[in-house]
Motif scaffolding. Structure first.
Motif, PDB file in Angstrom:
ATOM      1  N   UNK A  61     110.439   1.703 -19.238  1.00  0.00           N
ATOM      2  CA  UNK A  61     109.521   2.788 -19.581  1.00  0.00           C
ATOM      3  C   UNK A  61     109.412   2.895 -21.098  1.00  0.00           C
ATOM      4  N   UNK A  62     108.196   2.992 -21.594  1.00  0.00           N
ATOM      5  CA  UNK A  62     107.968   3.083 -23.025  1.00  0.00           C
ATOM      6  C   UNK A  62     108.167   4.512 -23.509  1.00  0.00           C
ATOM      7  N   UNK A  63     108.647   4.644 -24.715  1.00  0.00           N
ATOM      8  CA  UNK A  63     108.795   5.965 -25.306  1.00  0.00           C
ATOM      9  C   UNK A  63     108.546   5.841 -26.805  1.00  0.00           C
ATOM     10  N   UNK A  64     108.046   6.905 -27.439  1.00  0.00           N
ATOM     11  CA  UNK A  64     107.717   6.837 -28.869  1.00  0.00           C
ATOM     12  C   UNK A  64     108.975   6.808 -29.734  1.00  0.00           C
ATOM     13  N   UNK A  65     108.920   6.050 -30.811  1.00  0.00           N
ATOM     14  CA  UNK A  65     110.005   6.047 -31.783  1.00  0.00           C
ATOM     15  C   UNK A  65     109.408   6.244 -33.170  1.00  0.00           C
ATOM     16  N   UNK A  66     110.236   6.695 -34.068  1.00  0.00           N
ATOM     17  CA  UNK A  66     109.807   6.912 -35.448  1.00  0.00           C
ATOM     18  C   UNK A  66     110.698   6.077 -36.355  1.00  0.00           C
ATOM     19  N   UNK A  67     110.103   5.232 -37.170  1.00  0.00           N
ATOM     20  CA  UNK A  67     110.876   4.403 -38.090  1.00  0.00           C
ATOM     21  C   UNK A  67     110.891   4.997 -39.481  1.00  0.00           C
ATOM     22  N   UNK A  68     112.069   5.123 -40.058  1.00  0.00           N
ATOM     23  CA  UNK A  68     112.219   5.684 -41.395  1.00  0.00           C
ATOM     24  C   UNK A  68     112.887   4.662 -42.302  1.00  0.00           C
ATOM     25  N   UNK A  69     112.501   4.643 -43.562  1.00  0.00           N
ATOM     26  CA  UNK A  69     113.144   3.764 -44.529  1.00  0.00           C
ATOM     27  C   UNK A  69     113.275   4.488 -45.856  1.00  0.00           C
ATOM     28  N   UNK A  70     114.393   4.265 -46.531  1.00  0.00           N
ATOM     29  CA  UNK A  70     114.607   4.887 -47.842  1.00  0.00           C
ATOM     30  C   UNK A  70     113.891   4.116 -48.943  1.00  0.00           C
ATOM     31  N   UNK A  71     113.542   2.865 -48.669  1.00  0.00           N
ATOM     32  CA  UNK A  71     112.897   2.026 -49.683  1.00  0.00           C
ATOM     33  C   UNK A  71     111.656   1.373 -49.087  1.00  0.00           C
ATOM     34  N   UNK A  72     110.563   2.130 -48.905  1.00  0.00           N
ATOM     35  CA  UNK A  72     109.369   1.596 -48.255  1.00  0.00           C
ATOM     36  C   UNK A  72     108.705   0.478 -49.041  1.00  0.00           C
ATOM     37  N   UNK A  73     108.931   0.418 -50.340  1.00  0.00           N
ATOM     38  CA  UNK A  73     108.331  -0.637 -51.148  1.00  0.00           C
ATOM     39  C   UNK A  73     109.344  -1.666 -51.573  1.00  0.00           C
ATOM     40  N   UNK A  74     110.222  -2.048 -50.681  1.00  0.00           N
ATOM     41  CA  UNK A  74     111.374  -2.866 -51.043  1.00  0.00           C
ATOM     42  C   UNK A  74     110.989  -4.169 -51.736  1.00  0.00           C
ATOM     43  N   UNK A  75     110.001  -4.888 -51.205  1.00  0.00           N
ATOM     44  CA  UNK A  75     109.542  -6.108 -51.860  1.00  0.00           C
ATOM     45  C   UNK A  75     108.227  -6.523 -51.238  1.00  0.00           C
ATOM     46  N   UNK A  76     107.495  -7.369 -51.948  1.00  0.00           N
ATOM     47  CA  UNK A  76     106.226  -7.855 -51.417  1.00  0.00           C
ATOM     48  C   UNK A  76     106.444  -8.676 -50.152  1.00  0.00           C
ATOM     49  N   UNK A  77     107.617  -9.270 -50.030  1.00  0.00           N
ATOM     50  CA  UNK A  77     107.908 -10.105 -48.868  1.00  0.00           C
ATOM     51  C   UNK A  77     108.236  -9.268 -47.641  1.00  0.00           C
ATOM     52  N   UNK A  78     109.031  -8.209 -47.815  1.00  0.00           N
ATOM     53  CA  UNK A  78     109.526  -7.453 -46.671  1.00  0.00           C
ATOM     54  C   UNK A  78     108.622  -6.302 -46.250  1.00  0.00           C
ATOM     55  N   UNK A  79     107.845  -5.742 -47.173  1.00  0.00           N
ATOM     56  CA  UNK A  79     106.997  -4.604 -46.827  1.00  0.00           C
ATOM     57  C   UNK A  79     105.986  -4.940 -45.728  1.00  0.00           C
ATOM     58  N   UNK A  80     105.251  -6.071 -45.808  1.00  0.00           N
ATOM     59  CA  UNK A  80     104.313  -6.400 -44.722  1.00  0.00           C
ATOM     60  C   UNK A  80     105.002  -6.558 -43.368  1.00  0.00           C
ATOM     61  N   UNK A  81     106.231  -7.084 -43.368  1.00  0.00           N
ATOM     62  CA  UNK A  81     106.974  -7.238 -42.118  1.00  0.00           C
ATOM     63  C   UNK A  81     107.255  -5.869 -41.507  1.00  0.00           C
ATOM     64  N   UNK A  82     107.650  -4.912 -42.356  1.00  0.00           N
ATOM     65  CA  UNK A  82     107.919  -3.557 -41.882  1.00  0.00           C
ATOM     66  C   UNK A  82     106.648  -2.916 -41.331  1.00  0.00           C
ATOM     67  N   UNK A  83     105.547  -3.089 -42.051  1.00  0.00           N
ATOM     68  CA  UNK A  83     104.267  -2.515 -41.618  1.00  0.00           C
ATOM     69  C   UNK A  83     103.846  -3.100 -40.276  1.00  0.00           C
ATOM     70  N   UNK A  84     103.964  -4.418 -40.139  1.00  0.00           N
ATOM     71  CA  UNK A  84     103.554  -5.078 -38.893  1.00  0.00           C
ATOM     72  C   UNK A  84     104.421  -4.652 -37.712  1.00  0.00           C
ATOM     73  N   UNK A  85     105.695  -4.377 -37.987  1.00  0.00           N
ATOM     74  CA  UNK A  85     106.603  -3.961 -36.915  1.00  0.00           C
ATOM     75  C   UNK A  85     106.087  -2.714 -36.207  1.00  0.00           C
ATOM     76  N   UNK A  86     105.473  -1.827 -36.978  1.00  0.00           N
ATOM     77  CA  UNK A  86     104.951  -0.578 -36.414  1.00  0.00           C
ATOM     78  C   UNK A  86     103.431  -0.618 -36.283  1.00  0.00           C
ATOM     79  N   UNK A  87     102.892  -1.859 -36.230  1.00  0.00           N
ATOM     80  CA  UNK A  87     101.463  -2.077 -35.993  1.00  0.00           C
ATOM     81  C   UNK A  87     100.592  -1.273 -36.957  1.00  0.00           C
ATOM     82  N   UNK A  88     101.055  -1.181 -38.187  1.00  0.00           N
ATOM     83  CA  UNK A  88     100.302  -0.518 -39.265  1.00  0.00           C
ATOM     84  C   UNK A  88      99.968   0.937 -38.955  1.00  0.00           C
ATOM     85  N   UNK A  89     100.767   1.554 -38.100  1.00  0.00           N
ATOM     86  CA  UNK A  89     100.512   2.947 -37.731  1.00  0.00           C
ATOM     87  C   UNK A  89     101.129   3.885 -38.763  1.00  0.00           C
TER      88      UNK A  89
END
Length: 249
Positions: A1-29
């Protein structure tokens, strides 16, 4: 069963390499809270006005020290330069008597009793500043990765209990450290990494509703790097200060 989750990060702009990965993980929502028209352009102001975050009061102390181009290799990128800083440029800064006198003067101007974290240029620099403060009858201790963990924890407990006013440190106290009543963050080391700068400043931004302070003073010592211009990290946080920045010669 699916349920909503909320992702939090202390460093949202960590690097150009990792930020897009984080964004894609949450489908740019992106969920934008409804905070009212007043806070639409500046959500941080809402959390400050509600005392969840301390209001930063930023001060820049100009050292008038210039790091000339001849300290840089011809083909050196900014990343290469930053990697080399600890070995060359920072070593020169930590030994600069004029700069250290300026730092000491600023530290001694802080009212007695205000808990203060000092981010030094090196282990030796942290120890020097601690010695100078104690010589002036201001309680201080130096902490680094060389400090045994059990002793470090003991010193930090004394700091939180206000038995020590100043903790000068290098290489520690950027993450995993909690001292809500910190009133002053003094950054003596040249800091070019936005992530590191966020971590340092974040040590003092807990608001009163979280056991912190109403305001926190962020004091940056600014040197002039000819090759990279105004590239120290605090320059990229102009909007964060809400124009509440003082500059002193």
């Amino acid at each position: 069963e699916l349920f909503p989750i909320c992702g939090l990060t202390a460093t949202p702009g960590r690097s150009y390499e990792h930020t897009p990965v984080l964004v894609d993980t949450f489908e740019s929502t992106l969920f934008t809270p409804t905070l009212g028209e007043r806070f639409q352009e500046d959500p941080l102001e809402y959390f400050r006005s509600e005392d969840y975050l301390a209001r930063p009061v930023h001060k820049v102390v100009n050292t008038h020290i210039t790091i000339p181009n001849n300290n840089h290799k011809t083909d050196e990128t900014q990343d290469d330069f930053i990697d080399r800083m600890d070995r060359v440029i920072v070593r020169d800064l930590e030994r600069n008597a004029q700069r250290n006198r300026l730092i000491l003067k600023e530290l001694l101007s802080i009212p007695e009793g205000e808990l203060t974290l000092v981010y030094a240029c090196s282990v030796r620099h942290a120890e020097l500043l601690s010695i100078l403060l104690n010589h002036r009858q201001r309680s201080a201790t130096a902490i680094s990765t060389n400090t045994p963990r059990y002793y470090r924890l003991k010193l930090l407990e004394q700091f939180k209990a206000r038995k020590i006013q100043f903790v000068t440190n290098f290489g520690v106290l950027t993450t995993g450290f909690d001292a809500p009543k910190v009133k002053n963050i003094v950054i003596c080391r040249p800091t070019f990494s936005e992530v590191l700068y966020e971590q340092i400043v974040g040590r003092g931004l807990r608001g009163e509703k979280f056991g912190g302070t109403k305001e926190c003073n962020i004091i940056d010592f600014s040197d002039n790097y000819e090759r990279f211009g105004d590239q120290q990290a605090y320059f990229r946080f102009q909007n964060f200060w809400n124009n509440n920045t003082m500059s002193f010669s």
